[in-house]
Design a protein around this motif. Structure first.
Motif, PDB file in Angstrom:
ATOM      1  N   ASP A  22     120.719  75.739 -27.086  1.00  0.00           N
ATOM      2  CA  ASP A  22     121.728  76.647 -27.627  1.00  0.00           C
ATOM      3  C   ASP A  22     122.085  76.220 -29.051  1.00  0.00           C
ATOM      4  O   ASP A  22     121.755  75.121 -29.491  1.00  0.00           O
ATOM      5  CB  ASP A  22     122.953  76.738 -26.703  1.00  0.00           C
ATOM      6  N   THR A  23     122.744  77.102 -29.769  1.00  0.00           N
ATOM      7  CA  THR A  23     123.028  76.871 -31.185  1.00  0.00           C
ATOM      8  C   THR A  23     123.785  75.573 -31.416  1.00  0.00           C
ATOM      9  O   THR A  23     123.437  74.786 -32.309  1.00  0.00           O
ATOM     10  CB  THR A  23     123.820  78.058 -31.766  1.00  0.00           C
ATOM     11  N   ASP A  55     110.211  83.187 -33.830  1.00  0.00           N
ATOM     12  CA  ASP A  55     111.002  84.375 -34.150  1.00  0.00           C
ATOM     13  C   ASP A  55     111.964  84.767 -33.037  1.00  0.00           C
ATOM     14  O   ASP A  55     112.972  85.415 -33.287  1.00  0.00           O
ATOM     15  CB  ASP A  55     110.084  85.548 -34.502  1.00  0.00           C
ATOM     16  N   SER A  56     111.679  84.367 -31.795  1.00  0.00           N
ATOM     17  CA  SER A  56     112.553  84.718 -30.678  1.00  0.00           C
ATOM     18  C   SER A  56     113.662  83.701 -30.434  1.00  0.00           C
ATOM     19  O   SER A  56     114.487  83.893 -29.546  1.00  0.00           O
ATOM     20  CB  SER A  56     111.730  84.862 -29.393  1.00  0.00           C
ATOM     21  N   ASP A  60     116.823  82.611 -31.212  1.00  0.00           N
ATOM     22  CA  ASP A  60     118.071  82.933 -31.906  1.00  0.00           C
ATOM     23  C   ASP A  60     118.950  81.707 -32.136  1.00  0.00           C
ATOM     24  O   ASP A  60     119.528  81.539 -33.197  1.00  0.00           O
ATOM     25  CB  ASP A  60     118.861  83.978 -31.123  1.00  0.00           C
ATOM     26  N   GLY A  61     119.071  80.826 -31.128  1.00  0.00           N
ATOM     27  CA  GLY A  61     119.903  79.632 -31.276  1.00  0.00           C
ATOM     28  C   GLY A  61     119.412  78.733 -32.386  1.00  0.00           C
ATOM     29  O   GLY A  61     120.193  78.216 -33.186  1.00  0.00           O
ATOM     30  N   LEU A 112     117.517  79.661 -34.942  1.00  0.00           N
ATOM     31  CA  LEU A 112     117.691  80.377 -36.202  1.00  0.00           C
ATOM     32  C   LEU A 112     119.124  80.243 -36.708  1.00  0.00           C
ATOM     33  O   LEU A 112     119.354  79.924 -37.876  1.00  0.00           O
ATOM     34  CB  LEU A 112     117.331  81.853 -36.028  1.00  0.00           C
ATOM     35  N   ASP A 113     120.092  80.446 -35.831  1.00  0.00           N
ATOM     36  CA  ASP A 113     121.496  80.317 -36.225  1.00  0.00           C
ATOM     37  C   ASP A 113     121.807  78.898 -36.710  1.00  0.00           C
ATOM     38  O   ASP A 113     122.512  78.713 -37.700  1.00  0.00           O
ATOM     39  CB  ASP A 113     122.417  80.680 -35.060  1.00  0.00           C
TER      40      ASP A 113
END
Length: 140
Positions: free
Chosen positions: A73-74, A101-102, A104-105, A107-108
């Motif tokens: 998680d982020t 690319d999938s 999200d955590g 990336l953030d």
């Protein structure tokens, strides 16, 4: 109450790393043996054992610190990025991270840490990645 801690990964973490990073156990085992790997653990909520909620793997090549695996998680990933960024700062290195690319955590977390898009990364298991770059200041 939930508490998080970050520690070096060991052989006993391979199955949890494989599940979290969505890779086969053999791949997770190679990560733990061939790269610097840290895990974020969460304790609390009545659990007997800490739960691994994030993983980062990195290595140094050609004067660049390469973050090759981020999962979780982020908040966990943000905590895990502190160590490689601090190492790169002490050694006056650039940090590059490959983010699926999938993820999200991830990336953030990398964008919050100041990483900027540096281009396309390689495909892993058929999934596209993006290369992010952070130039650290040793005086920060």
């Amino acid at each position: 109450m939930n508490q998080r801690s970050v520690r070096d990964a060991h052989d006993g973490d391979v199955d949890a790393i494989a599940a979290l990073a969505n890779v086969e156990a053999g791949m997770a085992e190679r990560l733990v043996r061939d790269r610097r790997v840290a895990v974020a653990e969460r304790t609390g909520d009545g659990a007997d054992e800490p739960e691994i909620v994030g993983v980062v793997a990195y290595e140094v090549a050609d004067g660049v610190l390469h973050v090759t695996r981020l999962a979780g998680d982020t908040a966990a990933i943000a905590s895990l990025l502190d160590e490689p960024i601090a190492f790169a700062r002490a050694e006056n290195m650039v940090v590059e991270a490959l983010v699926p690319d999938s993820a999200d955590g991830a990336l953030d977390a990398v964008t919050a840490a100041g990483f900027e898009v540096a281009g396309e990364g390689p495909h892993f298991a058929g999934e596209r990645t993006t290369r992010y770059r952070l130039t650290v200041d040793e005086n920060a």
